[in-house]
Enzyme design. Structure first.
Site, PDB file in Angstrom:
ATOM      1  N   ASP A  63      16.779   1.980 -54.483  1.00 53.19           N
ATOM      2  CA  ASP A  63      16.344   3.326 -54.114  1.00 53.19           C
ATOM      3  C   ASP A  63      15.905   3.278 -52.656  1.00 53.19           C
ATOM      4  O   ASP A  63      15.346   2.273 -52.199  1.00 53.19           O
ATOM      5  CB  ASP A  63      15.163   3.783 -54.983  1.00 53.19           C
TER       6      ASP A  63
ATOM      7  N   GLU B 145       7.618   8.051 -57.608  1.00 58.28           N
ATOM      8  CA  GLU B 145       6.259   8.572 -57.571  1.00 58.28           C
ATOM      9  C   GLU B 145       5.234   7.437 -57.518  1.00 58.28           C
ATOM     10  O   GLU B 145       4.247   7.512 -56.780  1.00 58.28           O
ATOM     11  CB  GLU B 145       6.003   9.461 -58.800  1.00 58.28           C
TER      12      GLU B 145
ATOM     13  N   VAL C  51      -5.214   0.448 -39.746  1.00 60.28           N
ATOM     14  CA  VAL C  51      -4.425  -0.568 -40.438  1.00 60.28           C
ATOM     15  C   VAL C  51      -3.709  -1.431 -39.399  1.00 60.28           C
ATOM     16  O   VAL C  51      -3.252  -0.945 -38.364  1.00 60.28           O
ATOM     17  CB  VAL C  51      -3.435   0.066 -41.441  1.00 60.28           C
ATOM     18  N   GLU C  52      -3.675  -2.719 -39.645  1.00 60.29           N
ATOM     19  CA  GLU C  52      -2.940  -3.639 -38.771  1.00 60.29           C
ATOM     20  C   GLU C  52      -1.464  -3.493 -39.124  1.00 60.29           C
ATOM     21  O   GLU C  52      -1.081  -3.640 -40.281  1.00 60.29           O
ATOM     22  CB  GLU C  52      -3.457  -5.067 -38.980  1.00 60.29           C
ATOM     23  N   SER C  53      -0.635  -3.188 -38.142  1.00 63.68           N
ATOM     24  CA  SER C  53       0.735  -2.737 -38.413  1.00 63.68           C
ATOM     25  C   SER C  53       1.649  -3.810 -39.000  1.00 63.68           C
ATOM     26  O   SER C  53       2.518  -3.490 -39.811  1.00 63.68           O
ATOM     27  CB  SER C  53       1.361  -2.128 -37.159  1.00 63.68           C
TER      28      SER C  53
ATOM     29  N   CYS D 260      15.072   0.750 -58.835  1.00 63.26           N
ATOM     30  CA  CYS D 260      14.848   1.541 -60.042  1.00 63.26           C
ATOM     31  C   CYS D 260      14.350   0.586 -61.130  1.00 63.26           C
ATOM     32  O   CYS D 260      14.955  -0.471 -61.354  1.00 63.26           O
ATOM     33  CB  CYS D 260      16.143   2.220 -60.481  1.00 63.26           C
TER      34      CYS D 260
END
Length: 153
Positions: free
Chosen positions: A58, A93, A73-75, A51
């Site tokens: 969080d 958000e 995407v390369e993991s 937070c």
């Protein structure tokens, strides 16, 4: 085949955890099946951030779905990017959108959506949903199937 991976800096290497999402390097590799319409899903059931006001942790269950175009995407780089939020203060958000926007910027996918299912703070779960547009026709896109909050398990 190895030439497809020559520019990768993290896969197969010992690397330090990035201190923040801005320092994290997301990497991509060529789509191994270009021209085929399929969906890739990454799930991070133990995503954490802080937070920005209280510094309290969080937690979220993140589901990232995308239909690739030329790149995937390369993991390992995605894992390091996601865990780089762990010690960074940011609202739910903002975290959720930063993840989606970075992947879109890197890959230019046909379509992407994120479902970020945040555990309650102050008794209220916050869920964040975003997608780049309508899902493409002819691609199986399963529901994310993260249940409404009831202990979120």
């Amino acid at each position: 085949m190895a030439e497809n991976y020559a520019g990768l800096t993290q896969l197969g290497q010992t690397v330090s955890q990035p201190a923040s999402p801005d320092q994290a390097v997301l990497e991509k590799v060529p789509n191994p099946t270009p021209g085929k319409a399929y969906m890739i899903r990454f799930t991070a059931p133990e995503f954490t951030s802080l937070c920005p006001l209280t510094g309290q942790p969080d937690f979220a269950h993140i589901v990232l779905d995308y239909v690739p175009r030329d790149w995937i995407v390369e993991s390992k780089s995605l894992k390091l990017f996601l865990t780089s939020f762990r010690n960074v203060g940011s609202f739910h958000e903002a975290c959720s959108m930063k993840i989606a926007e970075r992947v879109v910027s890197l890959l230019d996918p046909v379509w992407l959506r994120i479902g970020a299912y945040w555990y309650p703070r102050g008794g209220i779960p916050i869920d964040v949903f975003w997608q780049t547009g309508s899902p493409p026709d002819g691609v199986w896109i399963p529901a994310q199937d993260v249940p409404g909050y009831r202990g979120r398990g």
